[in-house]
Write a protein that holds these residues in place. Structure first.
Motif, mmCIF file in Angstrom:
data_model
loop_
_atom_site.group_PDB
_atom_site.id
_atom_site.type_symbol
_atom_site.label_atom_id
_atom_site.label_comp_id
_atom_site.label_asym_id
_atom_site.label_seq_id
_atom_site.Cartn_x
_atom_site.Cartn_y
_atom_site.Cartn_z
ATOM 1 N N HIS A 80 19.226 10.064 8.422
ATOM 2 C CA HIS A 80 19.333 11.050 9.502
ATOM 3 C C HIS A 80 19.874 12.395 9.026
ATOM 4 O O HIS A 80 19.928 13.354 9.805
ATOM 5 C CB HIS A 80 20.216 10.511 10.635
ATOM 6 N N GLY A 81 20.310 12.462 7.756
ATOM 7 C CA GLY A 81 20.827 13.717 7.223
ATOM 8 C C GLY A 81 22.119 14.166 7.878
ATOM 9 O O GLY A 81 22.320 15.355 8.126
ATOM 10 N N ILE A 82 22.994 13.199 8.172
ATOM 11 C CA ILE A 82 24.269 13.508 8.821
ATOM 12 C C ILE A 82 25.397 12.852 8.041
ATOM 13 O O ILE A 82 25.171 11.932 7.252
ATOM 14 C CB ILE A 82 24.295 13.019 10.293
ATOM 15 N N PRO A 83 26.639 13.284 8.267
ATOM 16 C CA PRO A 83 27.775 12.605 7.619
ATOM 17 C C PRO A 83 27.940 11.182 8.182
ATOM 18 O O PRO A 83 27.589 10.917 9.336
ATOM 19 C CB PRO A 83 28.988 13.459 8.005
ATOM 20 N N HIS A 106 7.502 0.272 16.093
ATOM 21 C CA HIS A 106 7.824 1.215 17.166
ATOM 22 C C HIS A 106 9.326 1.149 17.418
ATOM 23 O O HIS A 106 9.884 0.068 17.612
ATOM 24 C CB HIS A 106 7.076 0.849 18.450
ATOM 25 N N CYS A 107 9.969 2.312 17.387
ATOM 26 C CA CYS A 107 11.411 2.343 17.609
ATOM 27 C C CYS A 107 11.775 3.597 18.402
ATOM 28 O O CYS A 107 10.896 4.346 18.834
ATOM 29 C CB CYS A 107 12.154 2.284 16.281
ATOM 30 N N GLU A 108 13.055 3.836 18.566
ATOM 31 C CA GLU A 108 13.537 4.973 19.342
ATOM 32 C C GLU A 108 13.016 6.304 18.798
ATOM 33 O O GLU A 108 12.837 7.255 19.539
ATOM 34 C CB GLU A 108 15.072 4.961 19.351
ATOM 35 N N HIS A 109 12.768 6.369 17.492
ATOM 36 C CA HIS A 109 12.311 7.611 16.858
ATOM 37 C C HIS A 109 10.793 7.703 16.805
ATOM 38 O O HIS A 109 10.246 8.581 16.149
ATOM 39 C CB HIS A 109 12.890 7.723 15.449
ATOM 40 N N GLY A 110 10.100 6.772 17.429
ATOM 41 C CA GLY A 110 8.647 6.786 17.414
ATOM 42 C C GLY A 110 8.095 5.692 16.516
ATOM 43 O O GLY A 110 8.738 4.673 16.289
ATOM 44 N N VAL A 111 6.906 5.919 15.991
ATOM 45 C CA VAL A 111 6.259 4.950 15.111
ATOM 46 C C VAL A 111 6.671 5.264 13.673
ATOM 47 O O VAL A 111 6.499 6.391 13.204
ATOM 48 C CB VAL A 111 4.723 5.005 15.260
ATOM 49 N N LEU A 112 7.239 4.263 12.986
ATOM 50 C CA LEU A 112 7.701 4.439 11.610
ATOM 51 C C LEU A 112 7.003 3.432 10.705
ATOM 52 O O LEU A 112 6.632 2.340 11.141
ATOM 53 C CB LEU A 112 9.214 4.219 11.521
ATOM 54 N N PRO A 113 6.871 3.770 9.424
ATOM 55 C CA PRO A 113 6.275 2.810 8.487
ATOM 56 C C PRO A 113 7.248 1.670 8.192
ATOM 57 O O PRO A 113 8.461 1.827 8.315
ATOM 58 C CB PRO A 113 6.037 3.651 7.234
ATOM 59 N N VAL A 114 6.690 0.529 7.829
ATOM 60 C CA VAL A 114 7.491 -0.624 7.404
ATOM 61 C C VAL A 114 7.472 -0.661 5.878
ATOM 62 O O VAL A 114 6.398 -0.573 5.285
ATOM 63 C CB VAL A 114 6.904 -1.927 7.998
ATOM 64 N N ALA A 130 11.149 0.289 7.517
ATOM 65 C CA ALA A 130 11.683 1.460 8.208
ATOM 66 C C ALA A 130 12.571 2.242 7.233
ATOM 67 O O ALA A 130 13.076 1.680 6.256
ATOM 68 C CB ALA A 130 12.493 1.012 9.423
ATOM 69 N N PRO A 131 12.760 3.539 7.459
ATOM 70 C CA PRO A 131 13.519 4.363 6.509
ATOM 71 C C PRO A 131 14.897 3.815 6.131
ATOM 72 O O PRO A 131 15.256 3.795 4.950
ATOM 73 C CB PRO A 131 13.622 5.708 7.226
ATOM 74 N N ALA A 132 15.686 3.350 7.100
ATOM 75 C CA ALA A 132 17.014 2.818 6.764
ATOM 76 C C ALA A 132 16.904 1.539 5.947
ATOM 77 O O ALA A 132 17.675 1.319 5.007
ATOM 78 C CB ALA A 132 17.831 2.576 8.033
#
Length: 181
Positions: free
Chosen positions: A25-28, A74-82, A84-86
């Motif tokens: 997410h680019g946050i601390p 499908h998640c809160e941020h939309g459609v993501l590749p598997v 998922a980023p995290a």
């Protein structure tokens, strides 16, 4: 009231999960909110796993390469590749297994638990098998069972890789059969 080793492991898993979410997410880390994994679900999964592993008195964990699934989720941020980023961030340096099962097989919470607590990834070590545990999920997969298996045993001391017996895993999918059969 948790046993100290279980509490320490749970803290380490949450810290690793928070660090991965912060990168994605680019946050601390201090601003990470476990919205997607669900705070209550993550607590139950992580703390429950750490307490269970502590209760089993396991000295080390070895894990096979991890199948993450394929396609999208499908998640809160939309459609993501598997993965998922995290999940991908958490599994850096961890061997992944090829898997054509559509959907997400490894969640960020599961990846955090495995990446934090597993000492070694690869084939089964030479060991004398004592206990086998199975856990089945509710999702019906198309190409593989939705099962987690835990093998507990005692390491065979003094056995080199060249002296190990070859272990072959034979898997099959049966139609019209109950899980008990």
């Amino acid at each position: 009231g948790l046993p100290s080793p279980a509490a320490d492991n749970a803290r380490r898993v949450f810290e690793r999960l928070a660090a991965a979410e912060a990168v994605v997410h680019g946050i601390p880390v201090e601003r990470v909110h476990f919205h997607e994994v669900g705070a209550a679900d993550a607590i139950v999964d992580i703390v429950g796993s750490c307490v269970g592993l502590h209760a089993l008195r396991l000295e080390r964990l070895v894990c096979a390469p991890i199948p993450t699934g394929s396609g999208t989720v499908h998640c809160e941020h939309g459609v993501l590749p598997v993965p998922a980023p995290a999940t991908a961030e958490l599994l850096k340096g961890v061997p992944l297994a090829a898997c054509d099962e559509a959907g997400e097989l490894t969640t960020p919470t599961g990846a955090a638990i495995l990446a934090t607590l597993t000492e070694q990834f690869g084939p089964l070590p030479a060991m004398r098998l004592h206990t086998i545990g199975y856990g089945a999920g509710t999702r019906d997969n198309h190409t593989r069972p939705n099962i987690l298996r835990l093998l507990i045993g005692e390491l065979e001391v003094g056995v080199t890789a060249d002296e190990q017996d070859c272990v072959t895993v034979l898997e099959t999918q049966l139609d019209d059969a109950t899980g008990q059969m």
